[in-house]
Design an enzyme around this catalytic site. Structure first.
Site, PDB file in Angstrom:
ATOM      1  N   ASP A  45       1.081  -0.814   0.077  1.00 45.46           N
ATOM      2  CA  ASP A  45       0.138  -0.071   0.463  1.00 45.46           C
ATOM      3  C   ASP A  45       0.903   1.349   0.689  1.00 45.46           C
ATOM      4  OD1 ASP A  45      -2.502  -1.317   0.167  1.00 45.46           O
ATOM      5  OD2 ASP A  45      -2.759  -1.530   2.276  1.00 45.46           O
ATOM      6  N   GLU A 123      -5.517  10.510   4.895  1.00 45.22           N
ATOM      7  CA  GLU A 123      -5.502  11.211   5.618  1.00 45.22           C
ATOM      8  C   GLU A 123      -5.315  11.923   5.634  1.00 45.22           C
ATOM      9  OE1 GLU A 123      -2.376   8.412   7.065  1.00 45.22           O
ATOM     10  OE2 GLU A 123      -4.627   8.049   6.943  1.00 45.22           O
ATOM     11  N   ARG A 148      -8.381  20.640  22.351  1.00 45.85           N
ATOM     12  CA  ARG A 148      -7.115  21.242  22.959  1.00 45.85           C
ATOM     13  C   ARG A 148      -6.881  19.464  23.381  1.00 45.85           C
ATOM     14  NH1 ARG A 148     -10.281  25.617  24.694  1.00 45.85           N
ATOM     15  NH2 ARG A 148      -8.435  27.456  25.075  1.00 45.85           N
ATOM     16  N   ASP A 150      -3.961  17.201  20.963  1.00 49.75           N
ATOM     17  CA  ASP A 150      -2.089  16.767  20.358  1.00 49.75           C
ATOM     18  C   ASP A 150      -2.528  16.889  19.247  1.00 49.75           C
ATOM     19  OD1 ASP A 150      -0.693  15.654  22.831  1.00 49.75           O
ATOM     20  OD2 ASP A 150      -1.153  13.505  22.588  1.00 49.75           O
ATOM     21  N   THR A 161      -9.780   2.771   7.426  1.00 48.40           N
ATOM     22  CA  THR A 161      -8.960   1.164   7.853  1.00 48.40           C
ATOM     23  C   THR A 161      -7.149   1.595   8.859  1.00 48.40           C
ATOM     24  OG1 THR A 161      -8.045   0.699   6.045  1.00 48.40           O
ATOM     25  CG2 THR A 161     -10.522   0.231   6.371  1.00 48.40           C
ATOM     26  N   GLY A 162      -7.070   3.003   8.173  1.00 47.29           N
ATOM     27  CA  GLY A 162      -6.015   3.289   9.081  1.00 47.29           C
ATOM     28  C   GLY A 162      -5.516   3.949  10.070  1.00 47.29           C
ATOM     29  N   TYR A 163      -4.429   4.728   9.861  1.00 48.91           N
ATOM     30  CA  TYR A 163      -5.089   6.341  11.509  1.00 48.91           C
ATOM     31  C   TYR A 163      -5.846   6.320  11.836  1.00 48.91           C
ATOM     32  CZ  TYR A 163      -2.767   9.654  14.263  1.00 48.91           C
ATOM     33  OH  TYR A 163      -2.140  10.103  15.843  1.00 48.91           O
ATOM     34  N   SER A 164      -7.288   6.417  11.098  1.00 42.26           N
ATOM     35  CA  SER A 164      -8.005   7.054  11.713  1.00 42.26           C
ATOM     36  C   SER A 164      -8.718   6.012  12.673  1.00 42.26           C
ATOM     37  CB  SER A 164      -9.368   7.257  10.330  1.00 42.26           C
ATOM     38  OG  SER A 164     -10.275   7.892  11.361  1.00 42.26           O
ATOM     39  N   SER A 166      -7.541   3.668  14.426  1.00 37.23           N
ATOM     40  CA  SER A 166      -6.596   3.411  15.497  1.00 37.23           C
ATOM     41  C   SER A 166      -6.916   5.085  17.367  1.00 37.23           C
ATOM     42  CB  SER A 166      -4.708   3.910  15.722  1.00 37.23           C
ATOM     43  OG  SER A 166      -4.631   5.100  15.002  1.00 37.23           O
TER      44      SER A 166
END
Length: 269
Positions: A45, A123, A148, A150, A161-164, A166
């Site tokens: 990918d 993303e 407020r 990170d 299906t990726g960072y989002s 998690s």
């Protein structure tokens, strides 16, 4: 048909690329890296993401085909031992395709009013370098919350299906051209409150993040897929569903939910 082969630097991918070059040349395919109609990626990918950004200004004329040399990915339909089957499919190509929505990212700078544009397949996120980020979040032009924490992440359906994911986001089928906004370690107490839940944003709306309490020289970290940008003097970052789409050749395109199952669940016990 004009074809380009885009491979990563691994020894295995280089060998597969060499096989493809030889077999396609024997069948009189045309190789054209500048204006291809089909881009075959060899790797995973990450390789396909690199190819996507390399050809981002030609997406309306390109269909992608992914060959994976590792484990099955979300964008790679063919295994490295199926090269002959892939070539047969290319020879009988009927120009069918499946399309996925993309994300437009627009960064506006405070002093110059300059706007820098980006395009994401998966993303984009915005974070503060150092202390926590404070930002006003607008949806469709209306103030939604003062965040407020990170940072914030905006994902496409395929990027869900990726960072989002998690970050606690939902997995969204790419037939739905929506955005998903997720918080990255938000602060919630008696003073600071956020929605503390991922949001699915309509394709008719957009998300604008306006950082607050920043010095002009203070940097923010913007990510667009696998690229990172350290930027100062950001006035706002806006996200919306792009009018552009990414297209994949539909030879035997693996269904989205099958991809999700294969990646996260595997075979039933």
């Amino acid at each position: 048909m004009k074809i380009s082969i885009f491979a990563n630097d691994s020894e295995k991918s280089a060998a597969i690329k060499q096989q493809l070059n030889k077999k396609l040349a024997e069948r009189h395919f045309i190789f054209d890296d500048k204006n291809p109609e089909i881009v075959i990626t060899v790797g995973g990918d990450g390789t396909l993401l690199s190819a996507f950004h390399h050809y981002a200004d030609k997406l309306d004329q390109i269909r992608f085909v992914g060959v994976h040399t590792g484990h099955l990915g979300f964008y790679t339909d063919w295994r490295d031992d199926e090269i002959d089957d892939l070539i047969i499919s290319l020879q009988s190509d009927n120009r069918q395709s499946v399309s996925y929505p993309l994300l437009d990212v627009a960064v506006k700078f405070r002093q110059t009013n300059k706007i820098q544009q980006y395009l994401a397949l998966n993303e984009s996120s915005l974070r503060r370098v150092g202390p926590t980020l404070a930002a006003d979040v607008y949806i469709g032009g209306d103030l939604f919350e003062r965040f407020r924490g990170d940072g914030l992440c905006v994902a496409t359906p395929t990027g869900s299906t990726g960072y989002s994911k998690s970050l606690g986001g939902a997995v969204v089928h790419p037939d739905m051209p929506v955005l998903q906004l997720a918080e990255i370690s938000s602060i919630n107490n008696r003073v600071f409150r956020t929605i503390s839940s991922p949001l699915i944003i309509s394709p008719n709306d957009w998300v604008t993040i306006i950082p607050i309490a920043l010095a002009h020289s203070e940097e923010l970290l913007l990510t667009v897929d696998s690229s990172y940008y350290h930027m100062a003097d950001i006035e706002q970052v806006s996200y919306k569903v792009s009018k552009k789409k990414v297209h994949f050749a539909k030879y035997r395109h693996n269904g989205f939910w099958n991809r999700v199952k294969d990646s996260f669940i595997g075979d039933e016990p």
